[in-house]
Design a protein around this motif. Structure first.
Motif, PDB file in Angstrom:
ATOM      1  N   THR A 487       0.839  -1.191   0.000  1.00 47.76           N
ATOM      2  CA  THR A 487       0.000   0.000   0.000  1.00 47.76           C
ATOM      3  C   THR A 487       0.875   1.241   0.000  1.00 47.76           C
ATOM      4  N   CYS A 488       0.614   2.152  -0.928  1.00 50.38           N
ATOM      5  CA  CYS A 488       1.253   3.466  -0.923  1.00 50.38           C
ATOM      6  C   CYS A 488       0.358   4.392  -0.115  1.00 50.38           C
ATOM      7  N   GLN A 489       0.811   4.818   1.036  1.00 49.18           N
ATOM      8  CA  GLN A 489      -0.034   5.581   1.940  1.00 49.18           C
ATOM      9  C   GLN A 489      -0.238   7.033   1.518  1.00 49.18           C
ATOM     10  N   LEU A 490       0.481   7.491   0.499  1.00 46.52           N
ATOM     11  CA  LEU A 490       0.274   8.867   0.060  1.00 46.52           C
ATOM     12  C   LEU A 490      -1.129   9.052  -0.505  1.00 46.52           C
ATOM     13  N   HIS A 491      -1.588   8.102  -1.327  1.00 41.72           N
ATOM     14  CA  HIS A 491      -2.931   8.183  -1.895  1.00 41.72           C
ATOM     15  C   HIS A 491      -3.763   6.928  -1.626  1.00 41.72           C
ATOM     16  N   GLY A 492      -3.193   5.951  -0.902  1.00 43.21           N
ATOM     17  CA  GLY A 492      -3.957   4.757  -0.560  1.00 43.21           C
ATOM     18  C   GLY A 492      -4.026   3.706  -1.642  1.00 43.21           C
ATOM     19  N   TRP A 493      -3.166   3.781  -2.658  1.00 39.05           N
ATOM     20  CA  TRP A 493      -3.222   2.804  -3.744  1.00 39.05           C
ATOM     21  C   TRP A 493      -2.562   1.493  -3.302  1.00 39.05           C
ATOM     22  N   LYS A 494      -3.164   0.369  -3.720  1.00 40.29           N
ATOM     23  CA  LYS A 494      -2.704  -0.962  -3.329  1.00 40.29           C
ATOM     24  C   LYS A 494      -2.270  -1.765  -4.561  1.00 40.29           C
ATOM     25  N   PHE A 495      -1.264  -2.631  -4.358  1.00 39.18           N
ATOM     26  CA  PHE A 495      -0.715  -3.438  -5.444  1.00 39.18           C
ATOM     27  C   PHE A 495      -0.520  -4.878  -4.963  1.00 39.18           C
ATOM     28  N   ASP A 496      -0.907  -5.833  -5.813  1.00 35.88           N
ATOM     29  CA  ASP A 496      -0.646  -7.240  -5.557  1.00 35.88           C
ATOM     30  C   ASP A 496       0.775  -7.542  -6.027  1.00 35.88           C
ATOM     31  N   LEU A 497       1.664  -7.882  -5.096  1.00 38.79           N
ATOM     32  CA  LEU A 497       3.074  -8.028  -5.448  1.00 38.79           C
ATOM     33  C   LEU A 497       3.360  -9.230  -6.348  1.00 38.79           C
ATOM     34  N   PRO A 498       2.767 -10.409  -6.147  1.00 39.07           N
ATOM     35  CA  PRO A 498       3.081 -11.530  -7.038  1.00 39.07           C
ATOM     36  C   PRO A 498       2.777 -11.255  -8.509  1.00 39.07           C
ATOM     37  N   SER A 499       1.669 -10.549  -8.786  1.00 42.00           N
ATOM     38  CA  SER A 499       1.304 -10.273 -10.177  1.00 42.00           C
ATOM     39  C   SER A 499       1.711  -8.883 -10.633  1.00 42.00           C
ATOM     40  N   GLY A 500       1.953  -7.975  -9.668  1.00 43.54           N
ATOM     41  CA  GLY A 500       2.228  -6.579 -10.006  1.00 43.54           C
ATOM     42  C   GLY A 500       0.978  -5.779 -10.281  1.00 43.54           C
ATOM     43  N   ARG A 501      -0.191  -6.396 -10.206  1.00 40.51           N
ATOM     44  CA  ARG A 501      -1.449  -5.742 -10.590  1.00 40.51           C
ATOM     45  C   ARG A 501      -1.866  -4.700  -9.559  1.00 40.51           C
ATOM     46  N   CYS A 502      -2.340  -3.567 -10.056  1.00 38.02           N
ATOM     47  CA  CYS A 502      -2.882  -2.540  -9.181  1.00 38.02           C
ATOM     48  C   CYS A 502      -4.280  -2.959  -8.734  1.00 38.02           C
ATOM     49  N   LEU A 503      -4.530  -2.951  -7.435  1.00 38.90           N
ATOM     50  CA  LEU A 503      -5.816  -3.365  -6.889  1.00 38.90           C
ATOM     51  C   LEU A 503      -6.771  -2.195  -6.695  1.00 38.90           C
ATOM     52  N   THR A 504      -6.278  -0.982  -6.904  1.00 39.31           N
ATOM     53  CA  THR A 504      -7.069   0.215  -6.621  1.00 39.31           C
ATOM     54  C   THR A 504      -7.664   0.837  -7.870  1.00 39.31           C
ATOM     55  N   GLY A 505      -6.895   0.862  -8.941  1.00 40.41           N
ATOM     56  CA  GLY A 505      -7.361   1.512 -10.155  1.00 40.41           C
ATOM     57  C   GLY A 505      -6.854   0.808 -11.394  1.00 40.41           C
ATOM     58  N   VAL A 506      -7.274   1.307 -12.523  1.00 39.72           N
ATOM     59  CA  VAL A 506      -6.897   0.724 -13.800  1.00 39.72           C
ATOM     60  C   VAL A 506      -5.452   1.098 -14.127  1.00 39.72           C
ATOM     61  N   GLY A 507      -4.682   0.137 -14.647  1.00 39.62           N
ATOM     62  CA  GLY A 507      -3.301   0.404 -15.059  1.00 39.62           C
ATOM     63  C   GLY A 507      -2.354   0.440 -13.876  1.00 39.62           C
ATOM     64  N   HIS A 508      -1.217   1.105 -14.048  1.00 40.62           N
ATOM     65  CA  HIS A 508      -0.246   1.341 -12.976  1.00 40.62           C
ATOM     66  C   HIS A 508       0.328   0.040 -12.406  1.00 40.62           C
ATOM     67  N   LYS A 509       0.759  -0.853 -13.246  1.00 37.62           N
ATOM     68  CA  LYS A 509       1.358  -2.100 -12.756  1.00 37.62           C
ATOM     69  C   LYS A 509       2.690  -1.807 -12.082  1.00 37.62           C
ATOM     70  N   ILE A 510       2.973  -2.543 -10.988  1.00 38.12           N
ATOM     71  CA  ILE A 510       4.213  -2.335 -10.245  1.00 38.12           C
ATOM     72  C   ILE A 510       5.194  -3.448 -10.579  1.00 38.12           C
ATOM     73  N   ARG A 511       6.488  -3.133 -10.541  1.00 36.17           N
ATOM     74  CA  ARG A 511       7.520  -4.139 -10.759  1.00 36.17           C
ATOM     75  C   ARG A 511       7.979  -4.679  -9.408  1.00 36.17           C
ATOM     76  N   ALA A 512       7.806  -5.964  -9.192  1.00 36.93           N
ATOM     77  CA  ALA A 512       8.179  -6.577  -7.917  1.00 36.93           C
ATOM     78  C   ALA A 512       8.610  -8.015  -8.149  1.00 36.93           C
ATOM     79  N   THR A 513       9.646  -8.437  -7.446  1.00 33.89           N
ATOM     80  CA  THR A 513      10.106  -9.826  -7.525  1.00 33.89           C
ATOM     81  C   THR A 513      10.348 -10.346  -6.116  1.00 33.89           C
ATOM     82  N   LYS A 514      10.054 -11.620  -5.933  1.00 36.98           N
ATOM     83  CA  LYS A 514      10.270 -12.246  -4.627  1.00 36.98           C
ATOM     84  C   LYS A 514      11.645 -12.874  -4.603  1.00 36.98           C
ATOM     85  N   LYS A 515      12.343 -12.655  -3.480  1.00 40.89           N
ATOM     86  CA  LYS A 515      13.692 -13.188  -3.359  1.00 40.89           C
ATOM     87  C   LYS A 515      13.652 -14.715  -3.290  1.00 40.89           C
ATOM     88  N   ALA A 516      14.661 -15.333  -3.862  1.00 39.71           N
ATOM     89  CA  ALA A 516      14.733 -16.806  -3.876  1.00 39.71           C
ATOM     90  C   ALA A 516      14.963 -17.326  -2.463  1.00 39.71           C
TER      91      ALA A 516
END
Length: 516
Positions: A487-516
């Motif tokens: 969650t980005c607390q500046l505007h409350g936007w949420k992101f699903d880390l495994p998929s990178g998908r934005c859970l709050t609005g359309v678009g805005h995919k995040i880049r995230a990888t899980k450590k081995a």
């Protein structure tokens, strides 16, 4: 340094080197829906308006009050102008009679006569205010204040670089139509409102902690709603989901997180900063606790006193001679043809249901973003639907309003429904109903679409891009991870880390990888 509270986000800053009046707002805004609270209309504006400098942070009508600026503010004042990508703020101030402008450079300190120093930080994304918002930093004789009003910078680093700030003025309450206007069950509306209210305070605590000023002034809200049709939006009904808490609620919530340095100003309150800004003494026209204890009575008295103003405004909205569909086609279709990023971002038709004067008939008009046309509704599924009075759209057309967010949507005089997630591009487009604004917004999205954010940060088992895909907030400051959700607390936007998908609005995919 002396700071006089003049209502909402407005204040007058007096020093031996000159005076600055900020954001004077008195008259109702947004189709007579918002009023300043506490009422500031009975202040001595002839005296308050006789200043050396004027600062208007942005064009939202609860900061830019054209009628009041024209009537009461000295045209000898030099306007401290934020560095915005369009000239609209300067153009509108010139039309009101202002002729002296200091065109500031964002994040650059400007020294004025007598050793008075100012810096304006301008925010220029299409979602900042009405395309632009800003904060004002002032220093005189070693005393520094930051009027952040309702701007939301990604961090306050630049202000900290200039030295310890003694007084920090910032927004804490709601200034939006969500979730009240959405056609949702009451329990869902309350739950969403409670979440938003909590996010507002969380963001405020983060800014306060970043700056660590000696004194914190809660400003820029909330408005009050005096029309009978909107009365329920005032925070006097015991609704825990109301997004418009007042200054007395701020004091209570701030105390819960250890805050002891808040200074509440009523219109007419005067704060003297002394001993190099480390001490303050504030006098009030009436005791603050007593005032807010009688909030309902104050609102009811204001409602009766302002009723003729509201009724006079309502009488001016009807323009039955206007063919709404024809005029919207003429105004909006050329912009749809030029829109690439915003039209793609909306991705579907948006419907407006216009309720007739007597409430018996509804005309439905579709803005078809993929089809690049405005037309009558044809029973298709739409992503967003807005329902409002026909006369409001007639009036927007009549005055050639280029920003429906800064008029219709902030008025809360509509209801809304949507399929799927929040879509910022819908509102971005409807604040860009002019060639200049549309071209700027399209260019901004083009630039940020192509930008690559290569810097990473660590969140436990996750490696994540440092900047939020939404509006580039620094996630090392504003990001929190719970499970697999960031969650980005500046505007409350949420992101699903495994998929990178934005859970709050359309678009805005995040880049995230899980450590081995």
């Amino acid at each position: 340094m002396r700071i006089t509270g003049t209502g909402h986000a407005s204040m007058r800053i007096d020093t031996a080197a000159g005076s600055i009046l900020c954001d004077p707002w008195v008259n109702p805004a947004y189709f007579a829906s918002w009023f300043p609270f506490p009422d500031n209309s009975q202040l001595d504006w002839e005296t308050l308006g006789d200043v050396d400098y004027l600062y208007v942070s942005h064009l939202h009508r609860d900061h830019f009050d054209a009628e009041h600026l024209k009537r009461f503010i000295s045209k000898k004042a030099t306007v401290l102008l934020p560095e915005y990508p369009t000239s609209q703020l300067e153009d509108e101030l010139r039309a009101l009679g202002f002729t002296s402008f200091l065109r500031t450079k964002s994040d650059e300190v400007h020294e004025l006569d007598g050793g008075l120093k100012v810096m304006i930080q301008a925010l220029i994304s299409p979602t900042d205010g009405p395309i632009g918002d800003s904060s004002l930093w002032v220093e005189y004789d070693g005393v520094r204040v930051l009027n952040q009003n309702d701007a939301r910078p990604s961090d306050l680093t630049r202000f900290n670089e200039l030295g310890h700030v003694h007084a920090h003025m910032l927004q804490f309450s709601g200034a939006i139509w969500y979730p009240m206007v959405y056609e949702l069950p009451e329990n869902a509306k309350t739950a969403f409102g409670k979440q938003k209210r909590e996010r507002q305070f969380d963001r405020t605590w983060r800014y306060i902690d970043d700056l660590k000023a000696d004194f914190v002034f809660p400003i820029a809200g909330p408005p009050c709603f005096l029309d009978d049709e909107l009365w329920q939006f005032n925070d006097i009904h015991g609704d825990e989901g109301n997004i418009f808490p007042d200054q007395s609620v701020f004091l209570s919530e701030y105390a819960k997180v250890g805050g002891t340095n808040a200074v509440v100003q009523l219109p007419g309150s005067v704060t003297e900063l002394t001993d190099g800004g480390t001490r303050q003494h504030t006098t009030h026209p009436t005791p603050v606790d007593e005032f807010f204890a009688n909030k309902r009575a104050h609102l009811e008295e204001m409602r009766e006193r302002k009723r003729p103003i509201i009724e006079a405004e309502k009488a001016s909205w009807r323009h039955p001679e206007i063919d709404v569909l024809k005029e919207l086609k003429k105004r909006i279709e050329p912009l749809l043809e030029e829109s690439i990023y915003m039209a793609k971002g909306v991705g579907g038709p948006v419907r407006f249901d216009l309720v007739s004067y007597d409430g018996d008939e509804v005309e439905s008009i579709v803005v078809d973003f993929p089809g690049k046309q405005v037309r009558a509704y044809a029973d298709e599924k739409v992503r967003y639907r807005f329902r409002t009075q026909r006369e409001l759209i007639e009036h927007l057309i009549f005055i050639d309003e280029g920003d429906w967010v800064n008029s219709l949507f902030l008025s809360c005089r509509f209801s809304a429904a949507r399929i799927g997630q929040y879509n910022e591009f819908v509102y971005a487009f409807f604040k860009c109903l002019s060639e200049e604004r549309l071209q700027y917004a399209e260019g901004w999205y083009d630039e940020h679409e192509k930008a690559v954010d290569a810097e990473d940060i660590e969140f436990g088992d996750w490696t994540v891009q440092r900047r939020c895909p939404h509006l580039k907030a620094d996630l090392s400051r504003f990001g929190i991870v719970e499970g697999n959700v960031l969650t980005c607390q500046l505007h409350g936007w949420k992101f699903d880390l495994p998929s990178g998908r934005c859970l709050t609005g359309v678009g805005h995919k995040i880049r995230a990888t899980k450590k081995a």
